[in-house]
Motif scaffolding. Structure first.
Motif, PDB file in Angstrom:
ATOM      1  N   LEU A 197       0.823  -1.209   0.000  1.00  0.00           N
ATOM      2  CA  LEU A 197       0.000   0.000   0.000  1.00  0.00           C
ATOM      3  C   LEU A 197       0.862   1.266   0.000  1.00  0.00           C
ATOM      4  O   LEU A 197       0.570   2.240  -0.698  1.00  0.00           O
ATOM      5  CB  LEU A 197      -0.924  -0.023   1.215  1.00  0.00           C
ATOM      6  CG  LEU A 197      -2.041   1.009   1.321  1.00  0.00           C
ATOM      7  CD1 LEU A 197      -2.866   1.080   0.050  1.00  0.00           C
ATOM      8  CD2 LEU A 197      -2.946   0.703   2.514  1.00  0.00           C
ATOM      9  N   LEU A 200       2.153   2.040  -3.401  1.00  0.00           N
ATOM     10  CA  LEU A 200       1.123   2.676  -4.215  1.00  0.00           C
ATOM     11  C   LEU A 200       1.012   4.155  -3.858  1.00  0.00           C
ATOM     12  O   LEU A 200       0.943   5.012  -4.740  1.00  0.00           O
ATOM     13  CB  LEU A 200      -0.219   1.966  -4.007  1.00  0.00           C
ATOM     14  CG  LEU A 200      -1.406   2.479  -4.816  1.00  0.00           C
ATOM     15  CD1 LEU A 200      -1.107   2.461  -6.310  1.00  0.00           C
ATOM     16  CD2 LEU A 200      -2.660   1.649  -4.523  1.00  0.00           C
ATOM     17  N   SER A 201       1.044   4.450  -2.567  1.00  0.00           N
ATOM     18  CA  SER A 201       0.873   5.851  -2.191  1.00  0.00           C
ATOM     19  C   SER A 201       2.117   6.664  -2.577  1.00  0.00           C
ATOM     20  O   SER A 201       2.015   7.823  -2.954  1.00  0.00           O
ATOM     21  CB  SER A 201       0.491   5.987  -0.716  1.00  0.00           C
ATOM     22  OG  SER A 201       1.592   6.161   0.109  1.00  0.00           O
ATOM     23  N   TYR A 202       3.300   6.026  -2.530  1.00  0.00           N
ATOM     24  CA  TYR A 202       4.496   6.722  -3.037  1.00  0.00           C
ATOM     25  C   TYR A 202       4.292   7.144  -4.485  1.00  0.00           C
ATOM     26  O   TYR A 202       4.542   8.285  -4.869  1.00  0.00           O
ATOM     27  CB  TYR A 202       5.750   5.844  -2.940  1.00  0.00           C
ATOM     28  CG  TYR A 202       6.908   6.465  -3.694  1.00  0.00           C
ATOM     29  CD1 TYR A 202       7.736   7.391  -3.083  1.00  0.00           C
ATOM     30  CD2 TYR A 202       7.111   6.194  -5.045  1.00  0.00           C
ATOM     31  CE1 TYR A 202       8.749   8.015  -3.780  1.00  0.00           C
ATOM     32  CE2 TYR A 202       8.122   6.820  -5.758  1.00  0.00           C
ATOM     33  CZ  TYR A 202       8.950   7.730  -5.119  1.00  0.00           C
ATOM     34  OH  TYR A 202       9.928   8.350  -5.819  1.00  0.00           O
ATOM     35  N   MET A 204       1.562   7.512  -6.148  1.00  0.00           N
ATOM     36  CA  MET A 204       0.536   8.547  -6.269  1.00  0.00           C
ATOM     37  C   MET A 204       1.123   9.931  -6.046  1.00  0.00           C
ATOM     38  O   MET A 204       0.908  10.863  -6.824  1.00  0.00           O
ATOM     39  CB  MET A 204      -0.553   8.335  -5.217  1.00  0.00           C
ATOM     40  CG  MET A 204      -1.655   7.409  -5.618  1.00  0.00           C
ATOM     41  SD  MET A 204      -2.766   7.107  -4.216  1.00  0.00           S
ATOM     42  CE  MET A 204      -3.144   8.795  -3.708  1.00  0.00           C
ATOM     43  N   LEU A 205       1.879  10.048  -4.966  1.00  0.00           N
ATOM     44  CA  LEU A 205       2.460  11.350  -4.629  1.00  0.00           C
ATOM     45  C   LEU A 205       3.475  11.782  -5.678  1.00  0.00           C
ATOM     46  O   LEU A 205       3.504  12.944  -6.073  1.00  0.00           O
ATOM     47  CB  LEU A 205       3.116  11.280  -3.247  1.00  0.00           C
ATOM     48  CG  LEU A 205       2.162  11.052  -2.078  1.00  0.00           C
ATOM     49  CD1 LEU A 205       2.939  10.928  -0.776  1.00  0.00           C
ATOM     50  CD2 LEU A 205       1.151  12.191  -1.975  1.00  0.00           C
TER      51      LEU A 205
ATOM     52  N   GLY B  78       4.134   9.006   1.881  1.00  0.00           N
ATOM     53  CA  GLY B  78       2.793   9.545   2.142  1.00  0.00           C
ATOM     54  C   GLY B  78       2.199   9.103   3.466  1.00  0.00           C
ATOM     55  O   GLY B  78       0.982   9.141   3.655  1.00  0.00           O
ATOM     56  N   ILE B  83      -4.828   9.320   3.540  1.00  0.00           N
ATOM     57  CA  ILE B  83      -5.193   8.851   2.208  1.00  0.00           C
ATOM     58  C   ILE B  83      -6.498   8.069   2.327  1.00  0.00           C
ATOM     59  O   ILE B  83      -6.626   7.186   3.170  1.00  0.00           O
ATOM     60  CB  ILE B  83      -4.040   8.014   1.630  1.00  0.00           C
ATOM     61  CG1 ILE B  83      -2.887   8.970   1.295  1.00  0.00           C
ATOM     62  CG2 ILE B  83      -4.489   7.221   0.422  1.00  0.00           C
ATOM     63  CD1 ILE B  83      -1.628   8.306   0.897  1.00  0.00           C
ATOM     64  N   PHE B 108      -3.729   5.601   6.304  1.00  0.00           N
ATOM     65  CA  PHE B 108      -4.603   5.099   5.240  1.00  0.00           C
ATOM     66  C   PHE B 108      -5.969   4.812   5.858  1.00  0.00           C
ATOM     67  O   PHE B 108      -6.107   3.919   6.690  1.00  0.00           O
ATOM     68  CB  PHE B 108      -4.030   3.817   4.636  1.00  0.00           C
ATOM     69  CG  PHE B 108      -2.697   4.020   3.983  1.00  0.00           C
ATOM     70  CD1 PHE B 108      -2.612   4.478   2.673  1.00  0.00           C
ATOM     71  CD2 PHE B 108      -1.518   3.770   4.677  1.00  0.00           C
ATOM     72  CE1 PHE B 108      -1.386   4.680   2.072  1.00  0.00           C
ATOM     73  CE2 PHE B 108      -0.283   3.973   4.082  1.00  0.00           C
ATOM     74  CZ  PHE B 108      -0.214   4.438   2.777  1.00  0.00           C
ATOM     75  N   ASP B 146      -8.941   8.354  -2.704  1.00  0.00           N
ATOM     76  CA  ASP B 146      -7.660   8.300  -3.393  1.00  0.00           C
ATOM     77  C   ASP B 146      -7.368   6.927  -3.975  1.00  0.00           C
ATOM     78  O   ASP B 146      -6.805   6.798  -5.054  1.00  0.00           O
ATOM     79  CB  ASP B 146      -6.543   8.675  -2.406  1.00  0.00           C
ATOM     80  CG  ASP B 146      -6.759  10.037  -1.790  1.00  0.00           C
ATOM     81  OD1 ASP B 146      -6.796  11.012  -2.560  1.00  0.00           O
ATOM     82  OD2 ASP B 146      -6.926  10.133  -0.560  1.00  0.00           O
ATOM     83  N   ILE B 147      -7.728   5.887  -3.220  1.00  0.00           N
ATOM     84  CA  ILE B 147      -7.383   4.527  -3.633  1.00  0.00           C
ATOM     85  C   ILE B 147      -8.609   3.633  -3.546  1.00  0.00           C
ATOM     86  O   ILE B 147      -9.317   3.644  -2.535  1.00  0.00           O
ATOM     87  CB  ILE B 147      -6.279   3.945  -2.717  1.00  0.00           C
ATOM     88  CG1 ILE B 147      -4.972   4.737  -2.893  1.00  0.00           C
ATOM     89  CG2 ILE B 147      -6.042   2.460  -3.008  1.00  0.00           C
ATOM     90  CD1 ILE B 147      -3.854   4.288  -1.956  1.00  0.00           C
TER      91      ILE B 147
END
Lengths: 220, 220
Positions: A197, A200-202, A204-205, B78, B83, B108, B146-147
């Motif tokens: 997860l 994925l957020s890396y 996204m940013l 992040g 998120i 998250f 976001d996800i």
DNA sequence: TAGATTGTTAATCGATTAACAATC
DNA sequence: TAGATTGTTAATCGATTAACAATC
């Protein structure tokens, strides 16, 4: 003398297997590396190199026989060989895995779960029972088990590992957020959900910043 | 002009973050790439190369400040930026993810689940509610998300993807055993559990064969 | 046989490791 | 200043891609 198969190649085998399963369902009975490459969005060269690690499964001028290749890769992956699995930690995730039918379809059989919580001990989950973690050694000494799945908090996971090793377990499917204390004679496959997860957020940013950077340069 | 960060580097960031968290708990406030390398069983060179993709977090003659580095990598990943996540498919796995507290700890937040099964619609799972999948568009148009997490059978997953894209979702955490039909402007992080298990069983079998081969050569 | 496509060698690309000058 | 350790360039290693001879 034996060529070592790289981790990258191994990680691609299940995906080949999946695409070949799909082809069989579509009643396609032969395919060239080129056509398969287009479907899978990889290079034909990579497919041929990968497969040739294991032997010449194809035939010049013809391509690959889908059923044959499917069976060969299945054999490599141990599909349908009845691999015995136990799950240590019968929380939400452990129970979810025990309930997942696709494992069984491929020959991975969940034999038992273990937990410390009296509320779940004795519970039946699909075809398997939850035992007390105290009885782990007793169970393992009387049942053949190939893979132990760890779905418990990291502290507990670290504690249970030496017990598993002492019972002869040599393959661990680890969902605990920790690097297990094992030697390199023990196989560990990690599934670190929060790390997945975070990746994925890396991305996204990073994407967002990249977009803002470009917008700042060109637009107003 | 911007250097592209390789996938390999990104995949290592969460592990750095984890080790730095551990160091903070141990009240270690500085560490050299060499000492960290020993703990993590990687090369010091790799650590320095990896970190220098993002800037000079260290200091010559001193090493890295643990708290600082932890914060910087956390920012990259992040962590704690809140998120918003939804889960499509409130079966065993979807519910297990919704119940997992560690995601929330890292920022998250599971906002909602969706399912077609009337038996779970309306159910409350930890802090989130299960909505009807019919109401997906309604929900997404009025809540920032976001996800989207896909924990449903592959056929259903393929169907729901265009709906997500139409609502502006650009990041998918995919547990369905399928390659999602998305363009490369959409980020997909796959967690293919059965593929992970198959890799483990491949390695088990390869190990076993290797051992038998060696035994056949030396022993009787 | 001619055409197609593999198996495999060679070339390229990228990632990891080593080395060391810069600098705290 | 001397010692330590980074940041970064260069060398090595491995994985991917391209090319093509072998062959069905």
């Amino acid at each position: 003398m034996k060529k070592k198969i790289s981790k990258a190649v191994i990680s691609r085998l299940p995906r080949y297997y999946r695409y070949l399963s799909d082809l069989m369902e579509e009643n396609v009975d032969r395919i060239s590396s080129n056509d398969l490459a287009k479907r899978m969005k990889v290079t034909a060269s990579q497919i041929r190199q990968d497969l040739n690690n294991f032997g010449g499964f194809g035939q010049q001028g013809y391509g690959y026989n889908v059923g044959h290749l499917h069976a060969e890769i299945g054999k490599l992956l141990g599909i349908h060989t009845h691999i015995n699995v136990v799950i240590i930690g019968a929380g939400h995730l452990g129970q979810a895995l025990a309930n997942y039918q696709n494992f069984e379809k491929r020959g991975f059989i969940i034999r038992a779960l273990f937990d410390v919580d009296p509320a779940v001990i004795g519970k039946k989950i699909r075809n398997s029972e939850v035992y007390s973690l105290k009885d782990l050694e007793k169970y393992l000494s009387s049942h053949p088990v190939d893979i132990a799945t760890l779905t418990l908090p990291k502290e507990r996971a670290a504690e249970v590992v030496p017990r598993l090793l002492a019972c002869g377990i040599r393959a661990i499917w680890n969902f605990a957020h920790i690097d297990l204390p094992v030697g390199d004679d023990v196989l560990v496959e990690n599934v670190h959900l929060s790390e997945s997860l975070m990746q994925l957020s890396y991305r996204m940013l990073a994407d967002k910043e990249e977009k803002e950077r470009l917008a700042g340069k060109t637009g107003d």
